[in-house]
Design a protein around this motif. Structure first.
Motif, mmCIF file in Angstrom:
data_model
loop_
_atom_site.group_PDB
_atom_site.id
_atom_site.type_symbol
_atom_site.label_atom_id
_atom_site.label_comp_id
_atom_site.label_asym_id
_atom_site.label_seq_id
_atom_site.Cartn_x
_atom_site.Cartn_y
_atom_site.Cartn_z
ATOM 1 N N LEU A 104 47.206 27.002 31.363
ATOM 2 C CA LEU A 104 46.060 26.139 31.604
ATOM 3 C C LEU A 104 46.513 24.710 31.868
ATOM 4 N N ASP A 105 45.681 23.959 32.603
ATOM 5 C CA ASP A 105 46.005 22.559 32.884
ATOM 6 C C ASP A 105 46.019 21.754 31.588
ATOM 7 N N GLU A 106 45.086 22.042 30.701
ATOM 8 C CA GLU A 106 45.022 21.378 29.404
ATOM 9 C C GLU A 106 44.835 22.426 28.319
ATOM 10 N N GLY A 107 45.592 22.294 27.251
ATOM 11 C CA GLY A 107 45.480 23.233 26.151
ATOM 12 C C GLY A 107 46.114 24.573 26.502
ATOM 13 N N GLU A 108 45.741 25.610 25.758
ATOM 14 C CA GLU A 108 46.324 26.932 25.964
ATOM 15 C C GLU A 108 45.316 28.005 25.563
ATOM 16 N N ILE A 109 45.582 29.209 26.025
ATOM 17 C CA ILE A 109 44.750 30.332 25.628
ATOM 18 C C ILE A 109 44.957 30.577 24.137
ATOM 19 N N GLU A 110 43.862 30.882 23.410
ATOM 20 C CA GLU A 110 43.927 31.039 21.959
ATOM 21 C C GLU A 110 43.387 32.405 21.546
ATOM 22 N N ALA A 111 43.858 32.868 20.407
ATOM 23 C CA ALA A 111 43.353 34.131 19.869
ATOM 24 C C ALA A 111 41.846 34.039 19.712
ATOM 25 N N GLY A 112 41.143 35.040 20.222
ATOM 26 C CA GLY A 112 39.687 35.030 20.172
ATOM 27 C C GLY A 112 39.036 34.668 21.490
ATOM 28 N N ASP A 113 39.806 34.049 22.436
ATOM 29 C CA ASP A 113 39.267 33.799 23.773
ATOM 30 C C ASP A 113 39.089 35.136 24.493
ATOM 31 N N TRP A 114 38.310 35.124 25.574
ATOM 32 C CA TRP A 114 38.046 36.361 26.303
ATOM 33 C C TRP A 114 38.548 36.264 27.735
ATOM 34 N N LEU A 115 39.122 37.366 28.206
ATOM 35 C CA LEU A 115 39.527 37.513 29.600
ATOM 36 C C LEU A 115 38.557 38.475 30.270
ATOM 37 N N LEU A 116 38.054 38.093 31.446
ATOM 38 C CA LEU A 116 37.034 38.883 32.121
ATOM 39 C C LEU A 116 37.429 39.172 33.561
ATOM 40 N N GLY A 122 32.708 39.419 42.599
ATOM 41 C CA GLY A 122 31.732 38.413 42.951
ATOM 42 C C GLY A 122 31.206 37.754 41.685
ATOM 43 N N ASP A 123 29.894 37.837 41.465
ATOM 44 C CA ASP A 123 29.329 37.266 40.242
ATOM 45 C C ASP A 123 28.958 38.340 39.228
ATOM 46 N N VAL A 124 29.442 39.562 39.433
ATOM 47 C CA VAL A 124 29.143 40.675 38.527
ATOM 48 C C VAL A 124 30.333 40.909 37.601
ATOM 49 N N VAL A 125 30.114 40.798 36.287
ATOM 50 C CA VAL A 125 31.193 41.048 35.340
ATOM 51 C C VAL A 125 31.452 42.550 35.262
ATOM 52 N N THR A 126 32.720 42.940 35.354
ATOM 53 C CA THR A 126 33.100 44.360 35.401
ATOM 54 C C THR A 126 34.024 44.764 34.253
ATOM 55 N N GLY A 127 34.385 43.808 33.410
ATOM 56 C CA GLY A 127 35.248 44.141 32.279
ATOM 57 C C GLY A 127 35.516 42.916 31.435
ATOM 58 N N ILE A 128 35.745 43.127 30.146
ATOM 59 C CA ILE A 128 36.023 42.021 29.234
ATOM 60 C C ILE A 128 36.966 42.501 28.141
ATOM 61 N N ARG A 129 37.880 41.634 27.746
ATOM 62 C CA ARG A 129 38.829 41.960 26.680
ATOM 63 C C ARG A 129 39.151 40.674 25.923
ATOM 64 N N GLN A 130 39.207 40.767 24.601
ATOM 65 C CA GLN A 130 39.492 39.592 23.777
ATOM 66 C C GLN A 130 41.000 39.427 23.604
ATOM 67 N N TRP A 131 41.462 38.209 23.799
ATOM 68 C CA TRP A 131 42.890 37.890 23.703
ATOM 69 C C TRP A 131 43.322 37.870 22.239
ATOM 70 N N GLN A 132 44.425 38.578 21.941
ATOM 71 C CA GLN A 132 44.947 38.622 20.579
ATOM 72 C C GLN A 132 46.438 38.322 20.550
ATOM 73 N N GLU A 133 46.838 37.415 21.449
ATOM 74 C CA GLU A 133 48.188 36.833 21.468
ATOM 75 C C GLU A 133 49.287 37.839 21.792
ATOM 76 N N THR A 134 48.946 38.865 22.550
ATOM 77 C CA THR A 134 49.949 39.800 23.032
ATOM 78 C C THR A 134 49.446 40.379 24.343
ATOM 79 N N MET A 135 50.332 41.042 25.103
ATOM 80 C CA MET A 135 49.922 41.608 26.382
ATOM 81 C C MET A 135 48.706 42.511 26.183
ATOM 82 N N ILE A 136 47.720 42.336 27.046
ATOM 83 C CA ILE A 136 46.469 43.063 26.873
ATOM 84 C C ILE A 136 45.982 43.569 28.226
ATOM 85 N N ASP A 137 45.137 44.578 28.194
ATOM 86 C CA ASP A 137 44.599 45.206 29.391
ATOM 87 C C ASP A 137 43.187 44.701 29.672
#
Length: 442
Positions: free
Chosen positions: A353-365, A369-384
């Motif tokens: 990130l330009d400022e700060g960093e990804i943190e445990a509990g953040d979400w990757l989606l 287009g504008d339709v969400v197709t998947g979500i996973r919560q970051w837990q500080e390790t490689m994730i799907d």
């Protein structure tokens, strides 16, 4: 001889009375695994006279060793050690006292279970005749048969399941009869069946098997049970190089690495479950939200070459080895994603990130287009990060088609800020597994 204390089950149950004298023909010790067969005496009771009773293989139950119990909502309301002749199970009703709260009411059907002492296992049981409870009722049951009970709680949409119990008639029409009005189709590897309003079930797929996984498509939530008169503990899977849709043949859970034999584990590239995936990284091991196999679930397994294997039995694994990925989704329904039988996964281990960093509990989606197709919560390790594909189901409208390129975003838990991410993101394809070198803020 064992220096242990066991619970005991008498052949007859008599309530306490001052100066009472009672005859008990036998008393049977039971271990902690079947303490669930104990119950309280009630003033409301009925008697079920069971003439013949059988184990999972159709052999007569062992007199003086095995048990037959009656239950309501998982609570024992009567039990008896199997007799050489007729086994009489006293079944208790709710008589208004505290110790029989939740017991049977008039008209309730008792659920029967059998304890097989030789295997130290409890099985579901089906009576040849079903009689609802009635105070002081006396009912003749010709036979009682042990079965494996497998229960499914399906959600509307696509459900990836498998069977460790099947009836003798494993035809789709028979197995899915209880939910035929809400089931639209069944898909397995290379075959499918469609539930047509006019013609019933049509297609090449006609029956279920123990070694396959299945997508069950429903138009609403549905529950159903399957009773199997035998189980397959040693299912052999003949896998071809590439993707194979298979079952997991045990009722319990098993850690991925512990479940796959060591001599072939290195040939497993990835495993896709319903909405979760795991990838086998050389020198590291399995990474991803999918951490264990679960009984009743199906899996796409992707292997590097043809091979044959059987899962290591879940009986030999300690529960402490089985870990489960858990996540908390953002509040509200904005980020809810419908499960599709077409899915891909993008694995990522780094976000800059330009400022700060990804943190445990953040979400990757993932977005199309504008339709969400998947979500996973970051837990500080490689994730799907899952990315669902569009199917005939209207719940998946706007999801990915072959060749679409996902947009990946980061949702900060602390601020609610949504950040679009940039990187070399491959085009979407069903059952695709992709490793991203890293993502950065766009």
């Amino acid at each position: 001889s064992e220096d242990k204390i066991y619970a005991a089950l008498p052949s007859e149950n008599y309530p306490f009375a001052i100066n009472g004298m009672f005859q008990i023909s036998n008393i049977h010790s039971i271990d902690d695994g079947i303490n669930s067969f104990s119950y309280n005496q009630s003033t409301n009771q009925a008697f079920y006279f069971i003439h013949y009773s059988y184990d999972l293989n159709g052999n007569p139950l062992a007199a003086g060793e095995d048990l037959i119990g009656a239950f309501k909502d998982g609570v024992c309301v009567g039990s008896q050690v199997v007799s050489n002749e007729i086994t009489t199970v006293s079944v208790m009703g709710d008589d208004g006292y505290e110790w029989t709260t939740g017991y049977l009411l008039s008209g309730d059907l008792p659920e029967f279970k059998i304890y097989d002492a030789s295997e130290n296992k409890i099985y579901a049981a089906l009576p040849s005749e079903n009689y609802p409870f009635e105070n002081n009722g006396m009912f003749q049951v010709l036979n009682m048969q042990s079965f494996i009970l497998q229960s499914f709680a399906l959600h509307g949409g696509a459900n990836l399941i498998s069977f460790y119990a099947l009836p003798e008639d494993a035809g789709i029409e028979n197995v899915l009869l209880p939910i035929s009005d809400v089931t639209t189709g069944v898909i397995t590897e290379g075959m499918a069946a469609y539930n047509d309003d006019n013609f019933g079930w049509i297609g090449l797929l006609e029956e279920f098997s123990y070694n396959k996984g299945y997508w069950i498509l429903t138009n609403e939530d549905a529950n159903f049970n399957v009773y199997g008169n035998y189980s397959m503990d040693d299912v052999v899977y003949d896998l071809h190089a590439g993707a194979n849709l298979i079952s997991y043949p045990y009722p319990d859970s098993g850690d991925i690495s512990a479940s796959i034999p060591d001599d072939v584990e290195h040939l497993f590239f990835a495993i896709l479950g319903e909405g979760m995936a795991a990838m086998n990284i050389e020198g590291i091991g399995w990474l991803g939200a999918l951490t264990s196999f679960t009984g009743g679930s199906g899996y796409w397994v992707i292997v590097e070459e043809d091979l044959a294997f059987s899962f290591n039995s879940s009986d030999g694994m300690t529960r402490s080895k089985v870990t489960t990925y858990t996540e908390i989704l953002p509040e509200g329904h904005k980020f809810r994603v419908a499960q599709s039988h077409l899915q891909a996964f993008y694995f990522i281990n780094e976000v800059n990130l330009d400022e700060g960093e990804i943190e445990a509990g953040d979400w990757l989606l993932s977005y199309n287009g504008d339709v969400v197709t998947g979500i996973r919560q970051w837990q500080e390790t490689m994730i799907d990060i899952p990315a669902m594909g569009v199917s005939d189901d209207e719940m998946t409208a706007g999801y990915f088609s072959e060749g679409d390129v996902p947009t990946l975003k980061l949702l900060k838990q602390s601020t609610g800020e949504m950040i679009t991410l940039d990187g070399n993101i491959p085009r979407w394809t069903s059952t695709g597994i992709f490793i991203l070198d890293g993502l950065s803020e766009m």
